[in-house]
Design an enzyme around this catalytic site. Structure first.
Site, short mmCIF file in Angstrom:
data_model
loop_
_atom_site.label_atom_id
_atom_site.label_comp_id
_atom_site.label_asym_id
_atom_site.label_seq_id
_atom_site.Cartn_x
_atom_site.Cartn_y
_atom_site.Cartn_z
N TYR A 45 -15.90 59.38 106.72
CA TYR A 45 -14.96 58.49 106.03
C TYR A 45 -14.78 58.93 104.58
O TYR A 45 -13.67 58.98 104.06
CB TYR A 45 -15.46 57.04 106.10
CG TYR A 45 -14.66 56.10 105.25
CD1 TYR A 45 -13.31 55.85 105.54
CD2 TYR A 45 -15.22 55.48 104.13
CE1 TYR A 45 -12.56 55.00 104.72
CE2 TYR A 45 -14.47 54.64 103.33
CZ TYR A 45 -13.15 54.40 103.62
OH TYR A 45 -12.40 53.58 102.83
N THR A 99 -13.06 53.59 94.98
CA THR A 99 -13.27 54.00 96.37
C THR A 99 -13.86 52.81 97.11
O THR A 99 -14.71 52.09 96.59
CB THR A 99 -14.21 55.23 96.48
OG1 THR A 99 -15.43 54.97 95.79
CG2 THR A 99 -13.57 56.48 95.92
N ALA A 100 -13.39 52.63 98.33
CA ALA A 100 -13.75 51.46 99.11
C ALA A 100 -15.20 51.54 99.59
O ALA A 100 -15.77 52.61 99.72
CB ALA A 100 -12.81 51.35 100.32
N SER A 127 -12.54 48.92 93.57
CA SER A 127 -11.56 48.81 94.66
C SER A 127 -11.44 47.37 95.16
O SER A 127 -12.43 46.64 95.18
CB SER A 127 -12.00 49.71 95.82
OG SER A 127 -11.27 49.41 96.99
N TYR A 151 -4.75 46.10 95.93
CA TYR A 151 -3.86 46.27 97.07
C TYR A 151 -3.15 44.94 97.24
O TYR A 151 -3.79 43.87 97.15
CB TYR A 151 -4.64 46.58 98.35
CG TYR A 151 -5.12 48.02 98.46
CD1 TYR A 151 -4.25 49.09 98.33
CD2 TYR A 151 -6.46 48.30 98.73
CE1 TYR A 151 -4.69 50.40 98.45
CE2 TYR A 151 -6.91 49.60 98.86
CZ TYR A 151 -6.02 50.65 98.71
OH TYR A 151 -6.46 51.94 98.84
N THR A 177 -2.30 50.29 93.37
CA THR A 177 -2.17 51.50 94.19
C THR A 177 -0.86 51.43 94.96
O THR A 177 -0.64 50.50 95.74
CB THR A 177 -3.36 51.63 95.15
OG1 THR A 177 -4.54 51.74 94.34
CG2 THR A 177 -3.25 52.85 96.04
N ARG A 186 -6.50 59.60 109.13
CA ARG A 186 -7.65 60.49 108.90
C ARG A 186 -8.31 60.70 110.25
O ARG A 186 -8.87 59.75 110.82
CB ARG A 186 -8.59 59.87 107.88
CG ARG A 186 -7.88 59.63 106.54
CD ARG A 186 -8.33 58.41 105.82
NE ARG A 186 -7.34 57.97 104.84
CZ ARG A 186 -7.41 56.83 104.15
NH1 ARG A 186 -8.45 56.03 104.32
NH2 ARG A 186 -6.46 56.50 103.33
N LYS A 254 -1.06 53.63 90.39
CA LYS A 254 -1.86 54.77 90.87
C LYS A 254 -1.22 55.34 92.13
O LYS A 254 -0.93 54.58 93.06
CB LYS A 254 -3.27 54.28 91.18
CG LYS A 254 -4.16 55.29 91.88
CD LYS A 254 -5.58 54.77 91.98
CE LYS A 254 -6.51 55.73 92.68
NZ LYS A 254 -6.34 55.78 94.12
N HIS A 278 -4.28 60.14 96.25
CA HIS A 278 -5.25 59.29 96.94
C HIS A 278 -6.36 60.17 97.56
O HIS A 278 -6.83 59.92 98.67
CB HIS A 278 -4.54 58.47 98.03
CG HIS A 278 -5.19 57.15 98.34
ND1 HIS A 278 -4.59 55.95 98.09
CD2 HIS A 278 -6.37 56.83 98.93
CE1 HIS A 278 -5.36 54.95 98.51
NE2 HIS A 278 -6.45 55.47 99.01
N GLY A 332 -13.38 60.53 92.41
CA GLY A 332 -13.59 59.62 93.53
C GLY A 332 -14.83 60.00 94.32
O GLY A 332 -15.93 59.45 94.13
C1 LIG Z 1 -13.84 57.22 100.55
C2 LIG Z 1 -12.65 56.94 99.67
C3 LIG Z 1 -12.18 55.65 99.56
C4 LIG Z 1 -11.10 55.37 98.72
N1 LIG Z 1 -10.71 54.08 98.56
C5 LIG Z 1 -9.69 53.81 97.70
C6 LIG Z 1 -9.32 52.46 97.45
O1 LIG Z 1 -9.91 51.52 97.98
N2 LIG Z 1 -8.29 52.25 96.61
C7 LIG Z 1 -7.60 53.28 96.00
O2 LIG Z 1 -6.67 53.05 95.25
N3 LIG Z 1 -7.97 54.55 96.20
C8 LIG Z 1 -8.99 54.84 97.02
N4 LIG Z 1 -9.38 56.14 97.20
C9 LIG Z 1 -8.74 57.22 96.41
C10 LIG Z 1 -9.48 57.43 95.09
O3 LIG Z 1 -9.27 56.37 94.22
C11 LIG Z 1 -9.02 58.71 94.37
O4 LIG Z 1 -7.62 58.70 94.28
C12 LIG Z 1 -9.50 60.00 95.04
O5 LIG Z 1 -10.76 59.86 95.62
C13 LIG Z 1 -9.53 61.13 94.02
O6 LIG Z 1 -9.82 62.34 94.63
P1 LIG Z 1 -11.30 62.99 94.66
O7 LIG Z 1 -12.06 62.27 95.70
O8 LIG Z 1 -11.02 64.42 95.00
O9 LIG Z 1 -11.90 62.84 93.28
C14 LIG Z 1 -10.45 56.44 98.03
C15 LIG Z 1 -10.93 57.73 98.17
C16 LIG Z 1 -12.03 58.00 98.97
C17 LIG Z 1 -12.53 59.40 99.07
#
Ligand SMILES: Cc1cc2nc3c(=O)[nH]c(=O)nc-3n(C[C@H](O)[C@H](O)[C@H](O)COP(=O)(O)O)c2cc1C
Length: 387
Positions: A45, A99-100, A127, A151, A177, A186, A254, A278, A332
């Site tokens: 995930y 990140t969630a 998040s 969200y 977002t 995914r 975002k 994202h 992230g």
């Molecule tokens: C496991 C996971 C969960 C994420 N959950 C959210 C979320 O809840 N809300 C959101 O806006 N972006 C979410 N993102 C995107 C991140 O905020 C971010 O844009 C991204 O991880 C940046 O890329 P990086 O992982 O290469 O640093 C998530 C990314 C990952 C990897």
């Protein structure tokens, strides 16, 4: 040289990189360790991108295609990385992206990640889909500068309540977002039928336990089923105007990847933009965030605070993003690897490694402070193709 204990796995010393004794000198070291700590479905995930993951690889590759153009003999005996973002003083221009479900990485979850961001002088973005509530994170990390990622739910009163809760808990901005009207496909999450383990809950919503994030449908993961039942896919820029009016907090959008959306963000009253794909988890084959950055900066860089996330894992990535006009970057997955390794301490160590690397980059590029970083200090690899 860095040394830290990985309490969930083993104790380590910093003398050498071996199976038992490991020195953590870069994000990849934390990532490697995290792979051995996390359960398969959580690891998948966290690490996965959408589709065939072309953009996931591109987020890193595109940074490599940019060359540094260092300047020498410029007195770099003192390095100053401080900056001010939307009225907040920071020790350096890196924060933690939302990140969630961070308790999948470590039982201390979002609280530990937020505390680590605070002790590093960074910003933490919580998040909506967190496993600790807005209030719990506020209590766990009262001294951290926190933003809340939103969200928008079909139930608009739920959305409004979350904004009010974030205001009350002293969060300093709302990060909307915009790239997730539904969630991207995914593949490993579908294969794993990824869902929230029974002991965890989406803490911002009373009554939503693991059951609510489960799929009975073969073709989708539990998280995607939850998102399509709850998130509002009818969202438009008019709703951004509604949100801007709703709260006194600055609105940051975002997920912007084009100059057109950047201009709309300005038109609809946003204070900032995070250029982001994202983490390559939504539409595959979109540009890397660093590739999309210049057109956004050119369009609105004088009017809005432009920031970036996606693929940042080392000091020269931060430098390149700033040279191309970002005011700040976010990580992230990297923070999740630190969290999986050793909770708060793991994230603190990871941030220390990154900060050190950024300071070294600044010095070696001939910059004392952030305003010394200029566009002519980077060049796309194609500029060297004629040689
Ligand atoms: C496991 C996971 C969960 C994420 N959950 C959210 C979320 O809840 N809300 C959101 O806006 N972006 C979410 N993102 C995107 C991140 O905020 C971010 O844009 C991204 O991880 C940046 O890329 P990086 O992982 O290469 O640093 C998530 C990314 C990952 C990897």
């Amino acid at each position: 040289m860095l040394e830290f204990s990985c309490s969930r796995v083993c104790k380590e010393k910093a003398s050498s990189v071996t199976e038992d004794k490991m020195v953590f000198v870069c994000v990849e070291d934390f990532e490697k360790k995290a792979y051995g700590v996390l359960e398969k479905s959580a690891l998948d995930y966290y690490r996965s991108g959408a589709g065939e993951q072309f953009t996931l690889n591109l987020n890193r590759e595109a940074f490599r295609r940019i060359r540094m153009r260092p300047r020498f003999l410029r007195d770099v005996s003192k390095i100053d990385t401080r900056c001010n973002i939307l009225g907040i003083d920071l020790k350096w221009p890196l924060g933690i992206a939302p990140t969630a479900m961070q308790k999948l990485a470590h039982p201390e979850g979002e609280g530990a990640n937020a505390r680590a961001a605070g002790s590093a002088g960074s910003i933490y973005i919580l998040s909506t889909l967190s496993t600790m509530s807005i209030e719990e994170v506020a209590t766990a990390a009262p001294n951290t500068n926190k933003w809340f990622q939103l969200y928008v739910y079909k139930d608009r009163s739920l959305t409004e309540k979350m904004v009010r809760r974030a205001e009350k808990a002293n969060f300093k901005a709302i990060v909307l977002t915009i790239d997730a009207p539904i969630f991207g496909q995914r593949r490993s999450d579908v294969r794993n039928k990824f869902s929230l383990p029974p002991h965890l809950r989406l803490a911002n919503f009373q009554g939503i336990k693991a059951d609510g994030v489960r799929s009975d449908n073969e073709a989708t993961s539990g998280i995607n089923a939850y998102v399509s039942s709850q998130f509002d896919p009818t969202l438009t820029w008019k709703d951004v105007a509604w949100l801007v009016k709703l709260t006194r907090l600055p609105i940051i959008v975002k997920g912007v990847l084009t100059r057109e959306d950047a201009v709309l963000a300005r038109e609809f009253g946003c204070a900032g933009i995070i250029v982001s794909n994202h983490g390559a988890r939504q539409i595959d084959t979109v540009p890397a965030a660093i590739e999309a950055l210049p057109e956004v900066v050119k369009a609105v860089g004088n009017d809005l605070v432009v920031m970036l996330d996606g693929g940042v894992t080392q000091g020269n990535d931060i430098f390149k993003a700033l040279a191309l006009g970002a005011k700040m970057v976010f990580i992230g997955r990297a923070a999740l690897w630190g969290l999986a390794c050793d909770g708060q301490r793991g994230v603190e160590e990871l941030l220390r490694v990154l900060r050190k690397d950024f300071e070294i980059t600044l010095a070696l590029a001939g910059c004392q402070k952030l305003s010394d970083i200029t566009l002519d200090m980077v060049a796309h690899e194609s500029a060297y193709a004629r040689l």
